[in-house]
Every structure is written in structure tokens, then in C-alpha cells.
Design a protein around this motif. Structure first.
Motif: not given
Length: 344
Positions: A92, A109, A141-143, A128
């Protein structure tokens, strides 16, 4: 006496729902760009030439997308992965706004998942992470999820929470930089004539070239991105020597992909990623890509291409990934699924 030093967090120190503000903000400059291009054979024109970027509708060339990624990622290491055994995957990921010289980047985070492993000595932490600039605008943004050691093996296991993550970022959710247009795209200056229509789903591309990783280069990269994970800089923290930072392999593979994908200019989505096998100094990294999907965007002349990027040790064969048991073959280092913008 209270200790003033920080040994890092262990698995039992995380709580689902907590938000961690990471130190230390960083103002980026041309120094990061110069060092990035010295460490990796990065040649995409959009990041190399202000004039090329202006012809594409921006006021100047932004910093490479992966400079933003490494900077945001590096901020998180002391709080998330200082005591990690391994960084397991990504999902994501969306690049939300270009990062330019002079921007100050900070990271935060949210813990979104926890699962203790059956050995009782480690657990998996999902976070995240969001990077923002000095104006409070989110740029990335990333997981990601990491395997982290327990500091106290007798600490009770937390309730298991495994987040439900999308298999891929939808094409309609990709963010095209404001003002971007490929109507005046210069294919000669970009280095290759291939546009989106020339790529077919299922096509595989051998990027041909290879790069041998040197210990000094890896250590420069680890320090440049302020990545303090012990397995990367402390040879005593892991049997077999220092582990090459996974982001170093990502940037090498992305740079190598220029040969065959020179017009996949801008990374806008990170669908998934796995550091399949450890990488060490002296390994020679090569790469191949597979076209997974293509899509339109609302920007003039701009399309999106979804790619699987695989980095592997040069002794292995290209276009091979997993064995009959479904596990990655030993020569595979990275399996990365991402979206990039390309002229239609």
C-alpha cells in the motif's frame, strides 16, 4: 541510575494503535542527489535534468523518488527495526507529492498489527509510515512489516492482529504530480524510444547489466539514509557479516532497470515487496522486470505501468523466481511490485 541511552524497542514494547513520531527531521539538498547518483547507476532523465522536468510541466527536477523513500524509512529505524531480524515486506505504498531540494522531511508511524512467532523469541510488527514535508503535506505513505526480537522472552504474547492489506494500489488511487504532462516528452533525451503502448502485459525484460556491491558503498548508503539497524553496520550483530540494507538493493535494481525501462520515469505506487534472500558485500546484482498491468491517468500523455522488478545474484538465471515448493530460489534477492508513470 536511569540510563540516558536507547537500546531500541523490542517486540513486547509495541501496542496496536500507537503512533510514533520519529526523530530527526532532515532537510534535503543537492548533496543527497549527488551521493545517490554516485552510489547507484541512476539515469532517469526526469531526475537528472531540470530542463527535462520543465518540459514535463514541473518547475525543476525533483529528487529521485527513492531518495524520499530512503529518507522516510531511515527515520523509522531507531523506533521500528533497530532490533529487527529482518524486514519482511511492503504494501500500500503511494508517492503523494514530489520532494525537492530544500524540503524538510519527517516521519511518523502507526502500529497496525502484531503477531508473536511460534518460537516465542520474535514477533512480527506491522506499521503504516507516512513522510511529510515542512508544510505538513504528506509526500509518501507505505506499510511495512518486520520481524523483531523480544527483549524478554517471558513477556506475554500480545493479542494477534494481522492487518488486511490490499494486494495492489488501484490505478485510480495513484497520485500524478501536479502539472505533469508528457505532451512534450523528449524520447531522445530520455534515452529510449519505447512508450507505454510498446509494453505488453506478461512481457519480461532482462536488464542485462550488473553491479557488484562493495562494502564501502553499502556503508555509505546506510549512513547517508541514517539507517541504524544493527545488522547493517555492526559486523558482530549477525553471523556471516553485515547484511546489505534492502533499500540499497532496491535502488540498485531500479537503476539497472533503466536499460529497457528508461521511460518508466516516476515511481508512484509500491504494491508489495519481499527481500527474498540476504545480500552481502561482493555479490553482483542483476535485474529483470515483468509487465503486470498498464493503465491510463488523467494527465496529458501520461500512462501508468505496473512492474515486477526482481533483483538476483548474477550466478542465477534471469526470469526464475520460485521453486516447486513455492519458496524463492536462493539467487533471488528482491521481488518488488510497483507502479511507474510513462508516456503513452
Amino acid at each position: 541510575m536511569m540510563s540516558k541511552t536507547n537500546a531500541g524497542r523490542f517486540f513486547e514494547d509495541y501496542t496496536v494503535g500507537e503512533v510514533i513520531e520519529h526523530a530527526v527531521p532532515r532537510t534535503l539538498s543537492g548533496g543527497e542527489r549527488a551521493m545517490y547518483h554516485a552510489l547507484y547507476p541512476a539515469r532517469h532523465a526526469f531526475y537528472s535534468s531540470d530542463e527535462f522536468a520543465r518540459d514535463c510541466g514541473l518547475h525543476e527536477a525533483p529528487l529521485d523518488d527513492l531518495i524520499a523513500f530512503h529518507t522516510v524509512f531511515g527515520k523509522t529505524v531507531p523506533d521500528i527495526s533497530l532490533n529487527a531480524v529482518a524486514n519482511l515486506g511492503y504494501a500500500e505504498g503511494r508517492f503523494l507529492k514530489p520532494v525537492h531540494m530544500g524540503d524538510t522531511i519527517r516521519s511518523r508511524s502507526e502500529v497496525i498489527g502484531l503477531k508473536q512467532n511460534s518460537n516465542g523469541k520474535t514477533g512480527v510488527v506491522w506499521v503504516r509510515t507516512t513522510g511529510s514535508n515542512q508544510l505538513g503535506e504528506d509526500v509518501l505513505s507505505y506499510v511495512r512489516w518486520v520481524m523483531v526480537r523480544k527483549g524478554d522472552v517471558d513477556a506475554p504474547a500480545p493479542e494477534t492482529v494481522v492487518p488486511d492489506l490490499a494486494d495492489a494500489v488501484k490505478a485510480g488511487d495513484l497520485v500524478v504530480p501536479e502539472g505533469l504532462s508528457f505532451a512534450n516528452y523528449d524520447f531522445v533525451q530520455a534515452g529510449e524510444p519505447h512508450r507505454l503502448a510498446d509494453y505488453k502485459v506478461g512481457e519480461k525484460i532482462d536488464h542485462v547489466d550488473g553491479v557488484t556491491i562493495e562494502e564501502a558503498e553499502h556503508m555509505l548508503a546506510t549512513r547517508l539514509w541514517q539507517n541504524t539497524a544493527k545488522v547493517h553496520f555492526d559486523a558482530t550483530a549477525r553471523d556471516g557479516g553485515r547484511l546489505i540494507y534492502g533499500g540499497h538493493v532496491i535502488s540498485l535494481a531500479r537503476a539497472l532497470s533503466f536499460n529497457g525501462l528508461a521511460n518508466a520515469q516516476i515511481i508512484v505506487g509500491l504494491n508489495s515487496g519481499a527481500h527474498a534472500n540476504p545480500c552481502g558485500a561482493g555479490d553482483t546484482v542483476k535485474a529483470w522486470s515483468e509487465v503486470l498491468d498498464v493503465a491510463e491517468t488523467g494527465a496529458e500523455g501520461v500512462g501508468a505501468i505496473r512492474l515486477r522488478l526482481v533483483a538476483y545474484e548474477a550466478e542465477g538465471d534471469p526470469f526464475t523466481l520460485k521453486g516447486e515448493d513455492g519458496k524463492y530460489l536462493p539467487h533471488v534477492l528482491l521481488d518488488l511490485d510497483y507502479w511507474a508513470l510513462m508516456p503513452v
